[in-house]
Enzyme design. Structure first.
Site, short mmCIF file in Angstrom:
data_model
loop_
_atom_site.label_atom_id
_atom_site.label_comp_id
_atom_site.label_asym_id
_atom_site.label_seq_id
_atom_site.Cartn_x
_atom_site.Cartn_y
_atom_site.Cartn_z
CG ASP A 250 -2.31 0.48 0.95
OD1 ASP A 250 -2.43 1.34 0.08
OD2 ASP A 250 -3.27 0.04 1.63
CD1 TRP B 272 -4.77 3.30 -3.04
CD2 TRP B 272 -3.72 5.19 -2.50
NE1 TRP B 272 -4.34 3.18 -1.74
CE2 TRP B 272 -3.69 4.33 -1.38
CE3 TRP B 272 -3.11 6.45 -2.40
CZ2 TRP B 272 -3.07 4.69 -0.18
CZ3 TRP B 272 -2.50 6.80 -1.20
CH2 TRP B 272 -2.50 5.92 -0.11
N GLY B 273 -3.21 4.60 -8.24
CA GLY B 273 -3.10 5.35 -9.50
C GLY B 273 -2.41 6.70 -9.35
CD GLU B 274 -2.82 9.71 -5.63
OE1 GLU B 274 -2.19 10.77 -5.63
OE2 GLU B 274 -4.07 9.65 -5.69
CG ASP C 69 -9.50 2.23 -1.19
OD1 ASP C 69 -8.45 2.18 -1.87
OD2 ASP C 69 -9.53 2.01 0.03
C1 GAL Z 1 -6.14 1.30 1.15
C2 GAL Z 1 -6.19 0.29 0.03
C3 GAL Z 1 -7.29 -0.70 0.35
C4 GAL Z 1 -6.98 -1.38 1.67
C5 GAL Z 1 -6.78 -0.34 2.76
C6 GAL Z 1 -6.27 -0.97 4.05
O1 GAL Z 1 -5.14 2.22 0.91
O2 GAL Z 1 -6.42 0.93 -1.19
O3 GAL Z 1 -7.43 -1.63 -0.69
O4 GAL Z 1 -5.83 -2.17 1.51
O5 GAL Z 1 -5.85 0.64 2.38
O6 GAL Z 1 -6.06 -0.03 5.05
#
Ligand code: GAL
Length: 388
Positions: free
Chosen positions: A131, A166-168, A188
């Site tokens: 992440d 996230w495509g950033e 998300d």
């Molecule tokens: C977000 C991610 C989600 C999930 C979440 C967990 O950044 O895009 O898919 O993993 O964190 O905290």
């Protein structure tokens, strides 16, 4: 190390704990999911990876700097869970983060990349979702993904690397070179039609940025959730879609070559959910060996056509075409496909034989054009064979 050179060849198929369970995870849940993968046909359909997302560890590393699984959630430890999953012929995935902390505030892998990769290998982990929260601003994400990729590729075990930024930061421009096998290209997903539609539309012109060994991940599936998530970070439960909307969601993700990570509670999935997730025709399209992205055809310009009505075409390795007629608008539409837009002029003398991948039946032979009427929020997916 035995290098499996096919790691990441096709979009990953599996299940991830986040969409439905968020922090409320434990080893019994993961074992149950593994059992269901086998007993309900998910494994036979090709779903392989069972992934624990965020919230699996203690809030602090131990005195040697190691990550520690929460003993209340995972009393038998990660190696035992990996063994359980492997005994079923499945693969085991875990989660960490580029930054100092994960998005839910657990320790991240920043400056611990090689140590954590070794730990994952010792636990016999096969997949790492990585992440993007709490990343020190002065260091580029690109460098940190390269770091973890190198650590994983040298940890003594084949571990599929699933980047999640996230495509950033224009990720599609640098992620393939970093060594990741898949990468999140969107924010998300939420269990709502609006979210599905927005994510799909945002990726329509990115077909050239997906392909074998580095797939454009449009986020986990919400198929079958019906609003049943405990993800109430935002304070209340939201969402839920109709069966048709879930079908369209699965079709978009399949056609666009996204990894398909189930996000619902498969222990109580209804028959419609299973029919969607286990649709062999769609899975074959998604898993096609050549891994080509799907190009978009816009319908003939008409006053009533908006950008949310379109066709997607995926060139398949056996010469067939997968063609999706998508109507994401709020009213029924006729969607007209002229075969010359596929590279099939009338003068060629060839026609298309169409197989409906949701009704599971032949639609017959068509020449020059095909004009299905598609209800709102729905789609028709055909596999087209070029015939005389
Ligand atoms: C977000 C991610 C989600 C999930 C979440 C967990 O950044 O895009 O898919 O993993 O964190 O905290």
């Amino acid at each position: 190390m035995t290098q499996d050179h096919l790691l990441g060849l096709k979009p990953a198929l599996g299940w991830n704990s986040w969409n439905t369970f968020t922090w409320d995870i434990n080893e019994q849940l993961i074992r149950d999911v593994a059992d269901r993968f086998v007993s309900e046909g998910y494994k036979d359909a090709g779903y392989t990876y069972i992934v624990i997302d965020d919230c699996w560890s203690l809030k602090e590393r131990d005195s040697d700097g190691n990550l520690v699984p929460d003993p209340e959630k995972f009393p038998s430890g990660m190696r035992a869970l990996a063994d359980y999953i492997h005994d079923k012929g499945l693969k085991f995935g875990m989660y960490s983060c580029v930054g100092t902390h994960t998005c839910a505030g657990y320790p991240g892998s920043f400056e611990h990349e090689f140590q954590d990769a070794k730990q994952l290998a010792e636990w016999h982990v096969d997949f790492l979702k990585y992440d993007y929260c709490f990343k020190p601003r002065q260091i580029s994400g690109e460098l940190l993904y390269k770091r973890m990729s190198l650590a994983l590729k040298n940890c003594g075990r084949d571990i599929l690397f699933s980047a999640c930024n996230w495509g950033e930061d224009n990720v599609y421009q640098w992620i393939r070179e970093s060594g990741a096998h898949m990468y999140r290209s969107t924010g998300d997903i939420q269990d709502s039609w609006e979210s599905i539609k927005n994510l799909a539309l945002s990726q329509l012109d990115k077909a050239c940025y997906t392909g074998s060994f580095c797939h454009n991940d449009m986020d986990m599936l919400v198929v079958g959730m019906y609003g049943g998530s405990n993800n109430n970070f935002i304070g209340h439960k939201i969402g839920g879609c109709t069966d048709n909307e879930y079908k369209t969601h699965f079709s978009l993700w399949s056609m666009m070559g996204s990894p398909l990570m189930i996000g619902c509670d498969i222990r109580d999935a209804n028959q419609v959910t299973k029919d969607i997730l286990l649709n062999q025709e769609l899975l074959k399209i998604n898993q096609d060996y050549e891994g080509r992205g799907a190009y978009r055809i816009k319908p003939e310009p008409q006053w009533f056509h908006t950008g949310d009505v379109f066709m997607l075409v995926k060139v398949l390795s056996d010469g067939d075409l997968a063609i999706g007629f998508f109507n994401l608008s709020d009213s029924q539409r006729e969607i007209s496909l002229q075969f010359w837009d596929l590279g099939l002029p009338y003068a060629s003398g060839f026609s298309l034989e169409l197989f409906d991948c949701w009704a599971h039946k032949n639609l017959g032979k068509f020449t020059e054009r095909f004009n299905p009427v598609v209800p709102e929020h729905d789609c028709l997916i055909v596999r087209a064979k070029v015939v005389k």
